[in-house]
Design an enzyme around this catalytic site. Structure first.
Site, PDB file in Angstrom:
ATOM      1  CE  LYS A 256      14.752 -11.181 -10.087  1.00 53.06           C
ATOM      2  NZ  LYS A 256      15.377 -10.902  -8.836  1.00 53.06           N
TER       3      LYS A 256
ATOM      4  CG  ASN B  37       0.311   2.418   3.680  1.00 60.96           C
ATOM      5  OD1 ASN B  37      -0.741   2.425   3.046  1.00 60.96           O
ATOM      6  ND2 ASN B  37       1.439   2.928   3.225  1.00 60.96           N
ATOM      7  N   GLY B  38      -0.668  -0.761   6.727  1.00 62.47           N
ATOM      8  CA  GLY B  38      -0.389  -1.573   7.919  1.00 62.47           C
ATOM      9  C   GLY B  38      -1.574  -2.451   8.266  1.00 62.47           C
TER      10      GLY B  38
ATOM     11  NE  ARG C 247       4.918   1.269  -1.253  1.00 60.65           N
ATOM     12  CZ  ARG C 247       5.847   1.191  -0.308  1.00 60.65           C
ATOM     13  NH1 ARG C 247       7.039   1.701  -0.524  1.00 60.65           N
ATOM     14  NH2 ARG C 247       5.602   0.590   0.835  1.00 60.65           N
TER      15      ARG C 247
ATOM     16  CB  CYS D 169      -0.884   0.028   1.239  1.00 58.74           C
ATOM     17  SG  CYS D 169      -1.906  -1.429   1.410  1.00 58.74           S
TER      18      CYS D 169
ATOM     19  CE  LYS E 199      11.778  -2.903  -5.926  1.00 61.05           C
ATOM     20  NZ  LYS E 199      12.621  -3.976  -6.494  1.00 61.05           N
TER      21      LYS E 199
ATOM     22  CD  GLU F 187      18.193 -12.857  -7.888  1.00 61.73           C
ATOM     23  OE1 GLU F 187      17.584 -13.418  -6.973  1.00 61.73           O
ATOM     24  OE2 GLU F 187      17.866 -11.746  -8.330  1.00 61.73           O
TER      25      GLU F 187
ATOM     26  CG  HIS G 197      21.601 -36.802  -4.079  1.00 62.38           C
ATOM     27  ND1 HIS G 197      21.873 -38.066  -3.624  1.00 62.38           N
ATOM     28  CD2 HIS G 197      22.795 -36.185  -4.220  1.00 62.38           C
ATOM     29  CE1 HIS G 197      23.178 -38.206  -3.466  1.00 62.38           C
ATOM     30  NE2 HIS G 197      23.772 -37.077  -3.826  1.00 62.38           N
TER      31      HIS G 197
ATOM     32  CD1 TRP H  47      -0.484  -5.765  -3.561  1.00 63.64           C
ATOM     33  CD2 TRP H  47      -0.687  -6.854  -1.619  1.00 63.64           C
ATOM     34  NE1 TRP H  47      -0.045  -7.060  -3.752  1.00 63.64           N
ATOM     35  CE2 TRP H  47      -0.160  -7.743  -2.579  1.00 63.64           C
ATOM     36  CE3 TRP H  47      -0.911  -7.329  -0.325  1.00 63.64           C
ATOM     37  CZ2 TRP H  47       0.160  -9.064  -2.288  1.00 63.64           C
ATOM     38  CZ3 TRP H  47      -0.594  -8.644  -0.030  1.00 63.64           C
ATOM     39  CH2 TRP H  47      -0.065  -9.495  -1.013  1.00 63.64           C
TER      40      TRP H  47
ATOM     41  CD  GLU I  11      10.959 -12.132  -8.433  1.00 62.51           C
ATOM     42  OE1 GLU I  11      10.651 -11.482  -7.439  1.00 62.51           O
ATOM     43  OE2 GLU I  11      12.047 -11.956  -9.035  1.00 62.51           O
TER      44      GLU I  11
END
Ligand code: G6P
Length: 609
Positions: A486, A98-99, A27, A2, A604, A482, A505, A74, A489
């Site tokens: 990427k 927010n929160g 965000r 948010c 984000k 990573e 394995h 959000w 995502e």
């Protein structure tokens, strides 16, 4: 997640609010709204979907006023609906938040018994009614917000306006970031400086428990006891250019290409100091590092993978034991604290809730040696840490982290080398060699970026696939992780990473002609082992896509595609090998037509659990 923006000015603030909300879009959000005080009425517009849709509605309704607040939501409590979008209104009081309010159910019951009717399923609406209830009891807006926040449990950043106080805005902060922007005869609030940077660079960061009252003429801040308090003014160095796309198609592409500059800027302090000195991490660093017996790294997402690279460096270069743990696991685990350990949190945003809570938990266990590696000055995590190393990547807008990761690696390498020097494990000639390698790093990154056309042609082969496997060994294993992150995502292709030695394995069972296998295989001491692992893949008909460097001695063959960086850069090799996996994910997503900068379901800054 948010975002909040608010303004009080001698001009129409609606365009300021809309532009601010657009700058907060990165965000991650699913609805947006604004409320303004026009004469003695509060008017609001809310929409699910993009800010631009809400903007059209605000224009159609002719919203214009000199006082207003805006929000991108959000969804957490309650679905993505217009009635759950902020601002929430209670009889002329409008509020954005927010929160998460943890005692919202108890407050809802109490307020319902007092006659308040709820229009949404949100935790936020209770705050609007609570403030109204206190205004009704005779308090002014500031006092009502202070009284209401005393009754809240949980985290909040909030901004409030009221039709009965058309000349002021009140805001409050606890557990979520909020800052005030100081203009000339106008003032602003925002959860993130990017929302108001077009209007002012002069900012005041509110502290935990603060409330503030803004008028055209000035700003008054009060601490958690309600006493007036002076908070320092800062000049933000976030550049407008970093918030704009320029000639690029996506922020992610721009940010990938900014890495030589971002790394160069991050290196400046190290190169200026002409060595790895504790002072790079803060004035107290010599004392904090003295006698450190171990390092515990805590982070989430891509920042966690930066921590995994650091583990290899810290143990190999400094000879100091190092553990890395996902923050959301650490914070709920019974750990055995050792005050001789250095707690290192890594966070691009500096506000990831789990990382912040893990840090608080470590401190509650008696840890006093704390260091944050962070990209956002004055954000919550560095402020709660004794030491800080600021990466100088500049604003990162793409949800998938790129330049923040490589600059974090620079900071973490400097940490490993500094601990090595303090422990007597870094002879002067090796220190000089490391500094020299760092100096050449922006150039090596640029060489890796020049491989883009070759990588883009690989991406065409990846885009129709449903799965991919990434392999690496040693310090390059986290780069495989990573790379897989990427790819999943932003292209939504299922990707997994394994240490190449683990292939037999389990994951080898998945290998066939439909499973592309990406291998990070630079010329290091594990290359021969990695080559054997690649043969295991080939023997099962798997197609290999290998990132290596010019010093390795193998070439392309049937079913084996090879892209080479010009030279092996030694200990900094994981930083250089990050570039091809970023570009592969970017071009694959491009070919699949996904929303590269705002991938579905992701945010984000993850400021909730
Ligand atoms: C989100 C972002 C990731 C980031 C992670 C941790 O998941 O999408 O890119 O790595 O949060 O964020 P932080 O700001 O703490 O590095």
């Amino acid at each position: 997640m948010c975002g909040i923006v608010g303004a009080i000015a001698g001009r129409d603030v609606v365009p300021v609010l809309i532009e601010g909300l657009k700058r907060l879009e990165y965000r991650g959000y699913d609805s947006a709204g604004i409320a303004v005080v026009e004469g003695d009425t509060v008017r609001r517009v809310r929409r699910t979907g993009r800010v631009s849709e809400m903007e059209v509605a605000a224009q159609a309704e002719g919203l214009a006023a000199s006082l207003g607040i805006g929000h991108t939501r959000w969804a957490t409590h309650g679905g993505v609906t217009e009635s759950n979008a902020h601002p929430h209104v209670s009889q002329g009081v409008a509020l954005v938040h927010n929160g998460i309010i943890e005692n919202h159910e108890a407050q809802r019951e109490r307020l319902t018994a007092l006659g308040y009717a709820f229009e949404s399923q949100t935790d936020t609406e209770v705050i609007a009614h609570l403030i109204h209830h206190h205004l009704d009891g005779g308090l002014d807006l500031l006092q009502a917000v202070q009284a209401a926040t005393r009754e809240l449990e949980g985290a909040y950043a909030l901004a409030v306006v009221s039709r009965d106080a058309p000349d002021r805005m009140v805001c409050a902060r606890m557990g979520c970031p909020l800052l005030i922007g100081l203009g000339d005869g106008e003032n602003f609030i925002a959860s993130d400086v990017s929302a108001i940077i077009q209007a002012t660079r002069r900012v005041i960061f509110l502290e935990e428990g603060d409330t503030a009252e803004l008028t055209h003429a000035g700003v008054a801040v009060y601490d958690e006891t309600g006493a007036p308090v002076a908070r320092g003014e800062h000049l933000s160095d976030v550049s407008l250019a970093s918030l704009e796309l320029g000639p690029y198609r996506h922020f992610m592409q721009k940010e990938i290409h900014e890495q030589p500059r971002a790394i160069g800027d991050t290196l400046e302090a190290i190169i200026d100091a002409a060595g790895f000195e504790p002072g790079l991490f803060g004035a107290d660093a010599a004392e904090v590092f003295d006698g450190v017996r171990g390092v515990q790294i805590l982070a989430c997402g891509t920042s966690y993978y930066a921590g995994l690279v650091a583990q290899y460096w810290i143990e190999a270069i400094a000879g100091v034991p190092c553990r890395v743990e996902i923050a959301s696991e650490y914070r709920y685990r019974k750990v055995v604290p050792d005050p001789g350990h250095l707690i290192v949190t890594i966070s691009q945003s500096g506000e990831t809730l789990d990382t912040m809570e893990a840090l608080k938990y470590a401190k509650s266990l008696g840890h006093t040696r704390t260091l944050s590696i962070c990209n956002v000055p004055e954000s919550a995590i560095p402020r709660a840490s004794r030491l800080v190393f600021y990466t100088r990547a500049g604003a990162e807008i793409g949800v998938a982290s790129t330049k923040a990761f490589t600059t974090q690696l620079v900071g973490l390498f400097a940490l490993a080398a500094t601990l090595a020097k303090l422990g007597g494990h870094l002879p002067a000639e090796r220190e000089a060699e490391y500094i020299d390698s760092l100096r050449h790093l922006p150039g090596s990154i640029q060489h890796a970026l020049n491989l883009e056309p070759q990588i883009a042609s690989w991406a065409e082969r990846f885009s129709p696939r449903h799965h991919a496997l990434f392999l690496g060994r040693g310090v390059h294993y986290p780069i495989a992780l990573e790379g897989a992150l990427k790819l999943k995502e932003i292209s939504y292709i299922h990707a997994e990473a394994y240490p190449a030695g683990e292939l037999k394995h389990g994951p080898l069972a998945l290998v066939d002609a439909d499973m592309p296998v990406v291998v990070i295989a630079p010329k290091d001491e594990l290359l021969e082992k990695v080559k054997s692992n690649m043969q295991e893949v080939r023997a099962r008909g798997g197609e290999l896509f290998v990132f290596t460097d010019a010093d390795s001695n193998f070439g392309a063959s049937e079913g084996v595609h090879v892209i080479r960086a010009p030279r092996h850069v030694g200990v900094l090799s994981p930083i250089v090998h990050t570039i091809p996996v970023q570009l592969l994910a970017y071009h694959t997503a491009l070919a699949r037509g996904t929303d590269v900068d705002k991938p579905r379901n992701l945010a984000k800054s993850v400021t909730v659990e």
